[in-house]
Design a protein around this motif. Structure first.
Motif, short mmCIF file in Angstrom:
data_model
loop_
_atom_site.label_atom_id
_atom_site.label_comp_id
_atom_site.label_asym_id
_atom_site.label_seq_id
_atom_site.Cartn_x
_atom_site.Cartn_y
_atom_site.Cartn_z
N ARG A 41 0.82 -1.22 0.00
CA ARG A 41 0.00 0.00 0.00
C ARG A 41 0.85 1.26 0.00
NH1 ARG A 41 -2.80 -2.56 4.38
NH2 ARG A 41 -4.59 -3.77 3.61
N TRP A 42 2.09 1.16 0.51
CA TRP A 42 2.93 2.36 0.60
C TRP A 42 3.34 2.88 -0.78
CZ3 TRP A 42 6.59 -0.22 4.70
CH2 TRP A 42 5.87 -0.39 5.89
N ALA A 43 3.10 2.10 -1.81
CA ALA A 43 3.38 2.58 -3.16
C ALA A 43 2.27 3.51 -3.67
CB ALA A 43 3.52 1.39 -4.11
N ASN A 44 1.17 3.61 -2.92
CA ASN A 44 0.05 4.45 -3.32
C ASN A 44 0.12 5.81 -2.64
OD1 ASN A 44 -1.10 2.29 -4.81
ND2 ASN A 44 -1.98 1.46 -2.92
N PRO A 45 -0.22 6.87 -3.35
CA PRO A 45 -0.20 8.21 -2.75
C PRO A 45 -1.07 8.28 -1.49
CG PRO A 45 -0.51 8.34 -5.12
CD PRO A 45 -0.64 6.89 -4.75
N GLY A 46 -0.56 8.97 -0.48
CA GLY A 46 -1.31 9.15 0.75
C GLY A 46 -1.12 8.04 1.76
N HIS A 47 -0.45 6.95 1.36
CA HIS A 47 -0.21 5.85 2.29
C HIS A 47 1.24 5.92 2.76
CE1 HIS A 47 -3.99 3.57 1.72
NE2 HIS A 47 -3.98 4.17 0.54
N ILE A 48 1.43 5.87 4.07
CA ILE A 48 2.75 6.05 4.66
C ILE A 48 2.87 5.14 5.87
CG2 ILE A 48 1.92 8.01 6.03
CD1 ILE A 48 4.69 9.27 5.67
N PRO A 49 4.04 4.56 6.12
CA PRO A 49 4.18 3.67 7.28
C PRO A 49 3.90 4.39 8.59
CG PRO A 49 6.07 3.49 5.81
CD PRO A 49 5.28 4.66 5.34
N GLN A 50 3.51 3.63 9.59
CA GLN A 50 3.35 4.22 10.92
C GLN A 50 4.71 4.73 11.40
OE1 GLN A 50 1.44 1.48 13.58
NE2 GLN A 50 -0.37 1.26 12.29
N SER A 51 4.66 5.68 12.33
CA SER A 51 5.88 6.36 12.76
C SER A 51 6.93 5.40 13.30
CB SER A 51 5.55 7.42 13.82
OG SER A 51 4.88 6.83 14.92
N ARG A 52 6.52 4.31 13.93
CA ARG A 52 7.50 3.39 14.53
C ARG A 52 8.27 2.60 13.47
NH1 ARG A 52 2.51 0.91 15.55
NH2 ARG A 52 2.28 -1.24 14.82
N HIS A 53 7.73 2.55 12.22
CA HIS A 53 8.40 1.82 11.14
C HIS A 53 9.13 2.73 10.16
CE1 HIS A 53 6.48 -1.80 12.48
NE2 HIS A 53 5.27 -1.40 12.15
N ARG A 54 8.79 4.02 10.16
CA ARG A 54 9.20 4.89 9.07
C ARG A 54 10.71 4.98 8.90
NH1 ARG A 54 5.46 9.43 9.94
NH2 ARG A 54 4.06 7.65 9.95
#
Length: 255
Positions: free
Chosen positions: A32-45
């Motif tokens: 999903r992170w390849a889609n605009p607006g989707h970003i990992p949670q802060s603990r994974h970023r």
């Protein structure tokens, strides 16, 4: 499609499945992170960015930038480009070294919604990615000991975790952490916190915060004044080994 993420994924030799395995996540979550607006949670970023060899803001620039307050964005851009940062803090653990819980505690009592606090905390945690990225800046921090002794939100467990986190940060190769002992007589740091950033072209700029406003300082004479103050403050601080010893004692005391 988020082409920056897709390109970085391929460039690092990863697939959604292999990256998910490294992170302990479901492959669909990573895809999903390849889609605009989707970003990992802060603990994974930060971990994702490190695995892909890219800064967080290069992978998800819009999502990261819109969480940063407009007035603070110029400094975040400077921070991102700096080759060295020298920070003195009198009241708080610097944002680049805060745990999520501590960061949240800094917003207690402010007229903000829960969503606004979450966005601000997320933006602050995202900024921390500069410390672990390839060729990150040298980060030298001097704290007044009272920063470590004052309980954020009155929470002892939070402070114990924050002190332990500082110990972990101090082990990073580009981080130097020092503490001015509580029994130090009056010294220049009592006039307030500041950050001096050294840029790739050799220029220096500073960030100074106050109750009324924050400002970026570029005037060479004012930078020179702050650098002289920095040297005097640094001279009052404990060396690295004694600072780490103090941090261990502080963590134990909060437990």
């Amino acid at each position: 499609m988020n082409h920056a993420f897709v390109t970085a994924l391929a460039g690092a030799g990863h697939t959604a499945e292999s990256l998910a395995e490294r992170l302990g996540l479901h492959p669909k979550t990573v895809a999903r992170w390849a889609n605009p607006g989707h970003i990992p949670q802060s603990r994974h970023r930060a971990t994702v960015a490190n695995l892909l060899g890219q800064p967080i803001e290069a992978l998800w620039p819009d999502a990261v930038r819109r969480r940063v307050p407009v007035w603070f964005r110029p400094w975040v851009d400077i921070e991102r480009e700096a080759v060295a940062l020298r920070t003195f803090e009198l009241a708080w653990v610097p944002g680049l070294l805060q745990t999520e819980a501590y960061a949240r505690a800094t917003f207690i009592g402010q007229p903000l919604t829960c969503d606004e606090v979450t966005d601000l905390v997320t933006a602050r945690l995202d900024r921390q990615g500069i410390l672990t990225r390839p060729r990150g800046p040298l980060y030298v921090v001097v704290l007044d000991e009272q920063v470590l002794r004052r309980a954020a939100a009155g929470d002892r467990a939070l402070m114990a975790a924050q002190a332990t986190h500082l110990l972990a940060c101090a082990e990073l190769p580009n981080v130097q952490l020092h503490v001015v002992p509580a029994d130090t007589p009056t010294y220049p740091g009592l006039d307030g916190p500041f950050v001096i950033a050294e840029l790739r072209d050799g220029n220096r700029v500073a960030h100074v915060d106050s109750q009324a406003r924050a400002q970026i300082i570029e005037q060479p004479s004012e930078i020179a004044t702050l650098e002289r103050r920095w040297e005097r403050i640094r001279g009052e601080a404990l060396p690295r080994a004694r600072t780490l010893e103090l941090l261990r004692k502080v963590a134990a005391a909060w437990t």
